[in-house]
Write a protein that holds these residues in place. Structure first.
Motif, PDB file in Angstrom:
ATOM      1  N   LYS A  14       0.836  -1.204   0.000  1.00  0.00           N
ATOM      2  CA  LYS A  14       0.000   0.000   0.000  1.00  0.00           C
ATOM      3  C   LYS A  14       0.872   1.257   0.000  1.00  0.00           C
ATOM      4  CE  LYS A  14      -3.772   2.099   2.638  1.00  0.00           C
ATOM      5  NZ  LYS A  14      -4.639   1.975   3.820  1.00  0.00           N
ATOM      6  N   GLU A  15       1.918   1.253   0.828  1.00  0.00           N
ATOM      7  CA  GLU A  15       2.844   2.394   0.882  1.00  0.00           C
ATOM      8  C   GLU A  15       3.582   2.566  -0.444  1.00  0.00           C
ATOM      9  OE1 GLU A  15       5.179   5.553   2.664  1.00  0.00           O
ATOM     10  OE2 GLU A  15       3.189   4.724   2.953  1.00  0.00           O
ATOM     11  N   ASN A  16       3.977   1.462  -1.045  1.00  0.00           N
ATOM     12  CA  ASN A  16       4.667   1.512  -2.331  1.00  0.00           C
ATOM     13  C   ASN A  16       3.774   2.129  -3.403  1.00  0.00           C
ATOM     14  OD1 ASN A  16       6.843   1.046  -4.071  1.00  0.00           O
ATOM     15  ND2 ASN A  16       5.973  -0.902  -4.736  1.00  0.00           N
ATOM     16  N   ALA A  17       2.517   1.749  -3.431  1.00  0.00           N
ATOM     17  CA  ALA A  17       1.572   2.305  -4.404  1.00  0.00           C
ATOM     18  C   ALA A  17       1.393   3.804  -4.175  1.00  0.00           C
ATOM     19  CB  ALA A  17       0.230   1.594  -4.301  1.00  0.00           C
ATOM     20  N   ARG A  18       1.325   4.210  -2.901  1.00  0.00           N
ATOM     21  CA  ARG A  18       1.181   5.640  -2.575  1.00  0.00           C
ATOM     22  C   ARG A  18       2.405   6.425  -3.049  1.00  0.00           C
ATOM     23  NH1 ARG A  18       2.559   9.390   1.214  1.00  0.00           N
ATOM     24  NH2 ARG A  18       3.942   7.968   2.305  1.00  0.00           N
ATOM     25  N   LYS A  20       4.508   5.603  -5.445  1.00  0.00           N
ATOM     26  CA  LYS A  20       4.519   5.623  -6.908  1.00  0.00           C
ATOM     27  C   LYS A  20       3.581   6.700  -7.446  1.00  0.00           C
ATOM     28  CE  LYS A  20       5.877   0.884  -7.937  1.00  0.00           C
ATOM     29  NZ  LYS A  20       5.480  -0.380  -8.575  1.00  0.00           N
ATOM     30  N   ARG A  21       2.399   6.860  -6.830  1.00  0.00           N
ATOM     31  CA  ARG A  21       1.466   7.914  -7.254  1.00  0.00           C
ATOM     32  C   ARG A  21       2.068   9.292  -7.011  1.00  0.00           C
ATOM     33  NH1 ARG A  21      -2.269   4.508  -4.932  1.00  0.00           N
ATOM     34  NH2 ARG A  21      -2.324   5.726  -3.012  1.00  0.00           N
ATOM     35  N   MET A  22       2.701   9.465  -5.841  1.00  0.00           N
ATOM     36  CA  MET A  22       3.333  10.751  -5.535  1.00  0.00           C
ATOM     37  C   MET A  22       4.415  11.082  -6.559  1.00  0.00           C
ATOM     38  SD  MET A  22       3.673  10.588  -1.367  1.00  0.00           S
ATOM     39  CE  MET A  22       4.931  11.837  -1.355  1.00  0.00           C
ATOM     40  N   ALA A  24       4.695   9.944  -9.668  1.00  0.00           N
ATOM     41  CA  ALA A  24       4.068  10.225 -10.960  1.00  0.00           C
ATOM     42  C   ALA A  24       3.472  11.632 -10.983  1.00  0.00           C
ATOM     43  CB  ALA A  24       2.986   9.186 -11.258  1.00  0.00           C
ATOM     44  N   ASP A  25       2.810  12.024  -9.911  1.00  0.00           N
ATOM     45  CA  ASP A  25       2.245  13.378  -9.833  1.00  0.00           C
ATOM     46  C   ASP A  25       3.332  14.432  -9.917  1.00  0.00           C
ATOM     47  OD1 ASP A  25      -0.285  12.329  -9.599  1.00  0.00           O
ATOM     48  OD2 ASP A  25      -0.409  12.593  -7.418  1.00  0.00           O
ATOM     49  N   GLU A  26       4.444  14.200  -9.230  1.00  0.00           N
ATOM     50  CA  GLU A  26       5.551  15.155  -9.234  1.00  0.00           C
ATOM     51  C   GLU A  26       6.148  15.274 -10.644  1.00  0.00           C
ATOM     52  OE1 GLU A  26       7.794  18.054  -7.594  1.00  0.00           O
ATOM     53  OE2 GLU A  26       6.176  16.961  -6.617  1.00  0.00           O
TER      54      GLU A  26
END
Length: 65
Positions: A14-18, A20-22, A24-26
């Motif tokens: 779950k932390e890894n997915a979070r 990765k999203r951060m 990608a957003d950056e």
């Protein structure tokens, strides 16, 4: 696999997915800036020190505006 390890693995995924999203957003937020700089620095790309030439070009454009 024990219950503790399964729960820890689930939390890590779950932390890894979070993260990765951060990331990608950056990267997406920096893309328009990168494109703008590349376009504004194209004529100066042949200068020996491209970075300094681009910065000078940006400053000159700002002053002229």
């Amino acid at each position: 696999m024990e219950v503790d390890q399964a729960e820890q693995l689930k939390e890590l995924k779950k932390e890894n997915a979070r993260l990765k999203r951060m990331f990608a957003d950056e990267m997406l937020s920096k893309e328009p800036l990168k494109e703008t700089l590349e376009k504004s620095c194209e004529p100066l790309a042949q200068a020996p020190d491209r970075r300094k030439a681009c910065i000078r070009g940006q400053m000159e454009q700002t002053i002229a505006a």
